[in-house]
Write a protein that holds these residues in place. Structure first.
Motif, PDB file in Angstrom:
ATOM      1  N   VAL A   1       0.876  -1.104  -0.161  1.00  0.00           N
ATOM      2  CA  VAL A   1       0.047   0.122   0.188  1.00  0.00           C
ATOM      3  C   VAL A   1       0.951   1.222  -0.088  1.00  0.00           C
ATOM      4  O   VAL A   1       2.158   1.188   0.407  1.00  0.00           O
ATOM      5  CB  VAL A   1      -1.028  -0.044   1.192  1.00  0.00           C
ATOM      6  N   ASP A   2       0.409   2.314  -0.469  1.00  0.00           N
ATOM      7  CA  ASP A   2       1.200   3.565  -0.468  1.00  0.00           C
ATOM      8  C   ASP A   2       0.357   4.741  -0.316  1.00  0.00           C
ATOM      9  O   ASP A   2       0.950   5.980  -0.359  1.00  0.00           O
ATOM     10  CB  ASP A   2       1.590   3.827  -1.980  1.00  0.00           C
ATOM     11  N   VAL A   3      -0.950   4.736   0.223  1.00  0.00           N
ATOM     12  CA  VAL A   3      -1.431   5.893   0.454  1.00  0.00           C
ATOM     13  C   VAL A   3      -1.699   6.205   1.930  1.00  0.00           C
ATOM     14  O   VAL A   3      -1.559   7.326   2.376  1.00  0.00           O
ATOM     15  CB  VAL A   3      -3.202   5.842   0.003  1.00  0.00           C
ATOM     16  N   VAL A   4      -1.669   4.896   2.523  1.00  0.00           N
ATOM     17  CA  VAL A   4      -1.663   5.254   4.322  1.00  0.00           C
ATOM     18  C   VAL A   4      -0.257   4.747   4.643  1.00  0.00           C
ATOM     19  O   VAL A   4       0.286   3.794   4.306  1.00  0.00           O
ATOM     20  CB  VAL A   4      -2.847   4.417   4.879  1.00  0.00           C
ATOM     21  N   VAL A   5       0.294   5.587   5.649  1.00  0.00           N
ATOM     22  CA  VAL A   5       1.747   4.985   6.065  1.00  0.00           C
ATOM     23  C   VAL A   5       1.824   4.747   7.312  1.00  0.00           C
ATOM     24  O   VAL A   5       2.762   3.953   7.887  1.00  0.00           O
ATOM     25  CB  VAL A   5       2.688   6.105   5.672  1.00  0.00           C
ATOM     26  N   ALA A   6       0.704   4.922   8.532  1.00  0.00           N
ATOM     27  CA  ALA A   6       0.937   4.513   9.737  1.00  0.00           C
ATOM     28  C   ALA A   6      -0.690   4.452  10.241  1.00  0.00           C
ATOM     29  O   ALA A   6      -1.305   5.338  10.097  1.00  0.00           O
ATOM     30  CB  ALA A   6       1.752   5.484  10.602  1.00  0.00           C
ATOM     31  N   THR A   7      -0.744   3.660  11.196  1.00  0.00           N
ATOM     32  CA  THR A   7      -2.227   3.358  11.826  1.00  0.00           C
ATOM     33  C   THR A   7      -1.831   2.919  13.324  1.00  0.00           C
ATOM     34  O   THR A   7      -1.046   2.330  13.747  1.00  0.00           O
ATOM     35  CB  THR A   7      -3.104   2.339  11.225  1.00  0.00           C
ATOM     36  N   TRP A   8      -2.977   3.480  13.932  1.00  0.00           N
ATOM     37  CA  TRP A   8      -3.162   3.122  15.364  1.00  0.00           C
ATOM     38  C   TRP A   8      -4.686   2.916  15.744  1.00  0.00           C
ATOM     39  O   TRP A   8      -5.763   3.527  15.345  1.00  0.00           O
ATOM     40  CB  TRP A   8      -2.906   4.230  16.498  1.00  0.00           C
ATOM     41  N   ALA A   9      -4.791   1.700  16.462  1.00  0.00           N
ATOM     42  CA  ALA A   9      -6.089   1.314  16.898  1.00  0.00           C
ATOM     43  C   ALA A   9      -6.303   1.132  18.375  1.00  0.00           C
ATOM     44  O   ALA A   9      -5.545   0.456  18.761  1.00  0.00           O
ATOM     45  CB  ALA A   9      -6.668   0.169  16.166  1.00  0.00           C
TER      46      ALA A   9
END
Length: 286
Positions: free
Chosen positions: A225-233
């Protein structure tokens, strides 16, 4: 936490840190390490002696204890993301060079349809060659199991930090957790002050092994993927938080978060942040 006894060790390719109010006894440490090793022997595609490696050519085996818990959530992930998240992403990762098996071409390889290939109940069944990979939620599941084991035998606060997947119960005294900036690991984009529950993070700068190559692939294309680079849940348990942290890289992730009642943050490749936060104890820096 009023007192902090720390135990740090390496397992399943990452560093774990356990914080407790009392030292973890040697017998309990052995039980924790044994639990982790048993999980690894079942689910690691990097081990030639694991269950998923033995099934890579197709076949069936008695379903391990974690099978339904994890794969039922994978079904929800796949439904929410239109099969971008799939438990059969292992072959796609190996095709790009992330795996223990030799790489045939290095070209992107879409994942096979798990709906046609994978079944689970009393047995775990692959009806055709494929590589099971539970990386979207497996570390979170294991963090929950380690936490539950420690909590069952120790009093006081317990924090299990599996390098980005954190499960904790601190008896009302919050632990501050920095949210690492995806483009600068010396900085944070925010901080969470938590007393209980779980926070799981995922980022494309982790488990990266080449130019543009990282561990978050779209199962429909086999491409990173290249649109989102980091996530937190943020959720009560680490398995669901880990699963959601993966889903948030794709369309459908925010809708799944709403269905699960989760708080979340994701950073896009252009630096913008999207989020749904209702708890004042989770703060983004402006």
């Amino acid at each position: 936490m009023s007192a902090d006894a720390s135990w740090r060790f390496d397992a399943i390719g990452t560093t774990w840190t356990v914080h407790t109010e009392q030292d973890v006894p040697a017998e309990l440490r052995g039980d924790v390490l044994g639990l982790i090793d048993a999980f690894d022997r079942e689910w690691s595609r990097f081990r030639a002696d694991s269950l998923v490696s033995s099934l890579a050519s197709g076949g069936q085996a008695p379903a391990p204890v974690d099978t339904a818990a994890m794969l039922d959530v994978y079904r929800e992930l796949a439904d929410a993301t239109d099969d971008a998240v799939t438990p059969l992403i292992g072959g796609s990762l190996e095709a790009l060079g992330y795996g223990a098996r030799p790489v045939a071409s290095g070209a992107p390889a879409p994942a096979p349809s798990w709906r046609d290939t994978l079944r689970w109940h009393d047995d775990l069944v692959l009806s055709a060659p494929a590589v099971i990979d539970v990386g979207a939620l497996g570390k979170g599941r294991l963090a929950d199991r380690v936490f539950d084991l420690l909590r069952s035998r120790l009093s006081g606060a317990v924090v299990v930090d599996a390098s980005g997947d954190v499960r904790l119960d601190c008896a009302g005294e919050p632990v501050r957790i920095a949210l690492e900036h995806p483009y600068d690991p010396t900085r944070a984009i925010g901080v969470a002050s938590l007393t209980t529950g779980a926070v799981c993070a995922s980022a494309t700068n982790r488990r990266a092994w080449g130019d543009g190559l990282h561990h978050v692939l779209d199962g429909r294309t086999g491409l990173p993927v290249d649109v989102v680079v980091a996530t937190w849940a943020f959720l009560p348990d680490a398995m669901h938080a880990d699963a959601l942290a993966t889903a948030l890289f794709f369309d459908g992730g925010p809708e799944l978060a709403q269905a699960w009642g989760a708080q979340w943050i994701r950073v896009l490749s252009d630096g913008r942040a999207e989020y749904q936060l209702t708890d004042a104890n989770i703060e983004l820096f402006r």
